[in-house]
Design a protein around this motif. Structure first.
Motif, PDB file in Angstrom:
ATOM      1  N   ARG A  38       0.806  -1.221   0.000  1.00 21.71           N
ATOM      2  CA  ARG A  38       0.000   0.000   0.000  1.00 21.71           C
ATOM      3  C   ARG A  38       0.843   1.276   0.000  1.00 21.71           C
ATOM      4  NH1 ARG A  38      -3.987   2.262   4.438  1.00 21.71           N
ATOM      5  NH2 ARG A  38      -3.826   0.180   5.304  1.00 21.71           N
ATOM      6  N   PRO A  39       1.798   1.458   0.921  1.00 19.45           N
ATOM      7  CA  PRO A  39       2.551   2.719   0.893  1.00 19.45           C
ATOM      8  C   PRO A  39       3.359   2.904  -0.385  1.00 19.45           C
ATOM      9  CG  PRO A  39       3.496   1.177   2.483  1.00 19.45           C
ATOM     10  CD  PRO A  39       2.185   0.618   2.073  1.00 19.45           C
ATOM     11  N   GLN A  40       3.938   1.828  -0.916  1.00 19.53           N
ATOM     12  CA  GLN A  40       4.741   1.972  -2.127  1.00 19.53           C
ATOM     13  C   GLN A  40       3.867   2.215  -3.356  1.00 19.53           C
ATOM     14  OE1 GLN A  40       7.613  -1.175  -2.542  1.00 19.53           O
ATOM     15  NE2 GLN A  40       8.451  -0.869  -0.510  1.00 19.53           N
ATOM     16  N   LEU A  41       2.746   1.478  -3.444  1.00 15.66           N
ATOM     17  CA  LEU A  41       1.850   1.668  -4.586  1.00 15.66           C
ATOM     18  C   LEU A  41       1.218   3.051  -4.561  1.00 15.66           C
ATOM     19  CD1 LEU A  41       0.440   0.538  -7.080  1.00 15.66           C
ATOM     20  CD2 LEU A  41      -1.295  -0.459  -5.571  1.00 15.66           C
ATOM     21  N   GLU A  42       0.793   3.507  -3.384  1.00 16.62           N
ATOM     22  CA  GLU A  42       0.152   4.818  -3.312  1.00 16.62           C
ATOM     23  C   GLU A  42       1.144   5.945  -3.592  1.00 16.62           C
ATOM     24  OE1 GLU A  42      -1.922   4.915   0.434  1.00 16.62           O
ATOM     25  OE2 GLU A  42      -3.701   3.970  -0.462  1.00 16.62           O
ATOM     26  N   ARG A  43       2.428   5.721  -3.283  1.00 15.81           N
ATOM     27  CA  ARG A  43       3.448   6.711  -3.644  1.00 15.81           C
ATOM     28  C   ARG A  43       3.515   6.859  -5.167  1.00 15.81           C
ATOM     29  NH1 ARG A  43       7.740   4.390  -1.431  1.00 15.81           N
ATOM     30  NH2 ARG A  43       7.115   5.157   0.616  1.00 15.81           N
TER      31      ARG A  43
END
Length: 217
Positions: A38-43
């Motif tokens: 989630r944090p990497q994809l949303e970045r």
């Protein structure tokens, strides 16, 4: 393939890895992937133009809509399941995630290094995948057979411990599906692995004709 290695003078030593290496998806790859997705994809999503999904929740919603429309290129249900699991994850501030990174992965690295050093191994060699590539999830193939519980299991080793691995295409089976073997070595052994892969490739080329080149990861 193993006969070719023998013919080229390689000394092959059968080994059994510690049992922990049989369950890397459940113990490392799955939890870490769910925590970091989630944090990497949303970045990445935040860099897209206006009108595109900006969060994992928005992406899941858009994927659901596309699936309901019965698109000619449908969304893989397994992918949607993984996205939903990532959405529900405790992310990278969970104690489980921190223990995996600070305790479990370093232990696995040490065990693999100790095993290879004790046997004076230059590299591990194994089938890159235990089954050929599967058909599309929405296109059944009654002739496809895979008796492995996880055909990607061997590939989790390098991904977990961070050691280099090079894959060499060694043959083609029915329907022109490629089959590869991998060499996995110690940290900073990329040059040695590429040398092994090149020697393997040259031997196969002499025996069977040209195949595609190796792939380092």
């Amino acid at each position: 393939m193993l006969k070719t290695l023998n013919d080229q003078g390689a000394v092959l030593i059968p080994i059994t890895l510690p049992n922990a290496f049989e369950h890397l998806w459940d113990s490392v790859m799955g939890p870490v992937g769910r925590a970091e997705l989630r944090p990497q994809l949303e970045r990445y999503l935040r860099t897209l133009p206006a009108g595109q999904p900006k969060s994992l929740a928005e992406l899941i919603h858009a994927s659901d809509i596309l699936r309901e429309r019965e698109s000619s290129n449908p969304i893989n249900p397994a992918l949607l399941k993984a996205l939903r699991e990532a959405q529900a994850s405790d992310l990278t501030d969970s104690s489980t995630y921190n223990i995996i990174l600070t305790q479990l992965i370093p232990t696995l690295r040490q065990e693999l290094q100790a095993l290879m050093a004790s046997l004076n191994l230059r590299a591990l060699v194994f089938s890159t995948m235990s089954c050929p590539a599967s058909p599309r999830f929405d296109t059944p193939d009654p002739h496809y057979i895979c008796r492995s519980d996880d055909s990607y299991k061997a590939s989790y080793i390098a991904a977990t411990v961070g050691f280099p691995e090079v894959t060499v295409p060694v043959a083609q089976i029915s329907n022109n599906l490629p089959v590869g073997y991998s060499f996995l070595g110690m940290p900073h052994s990329e040059a040695q692995l590429l040398s092994l892969a090149n020697a393997m490739q040259q031997a196969l080329r002499l025996a069977r004709g040209p195949l595609p080149g190796p792939s380092l990861r």
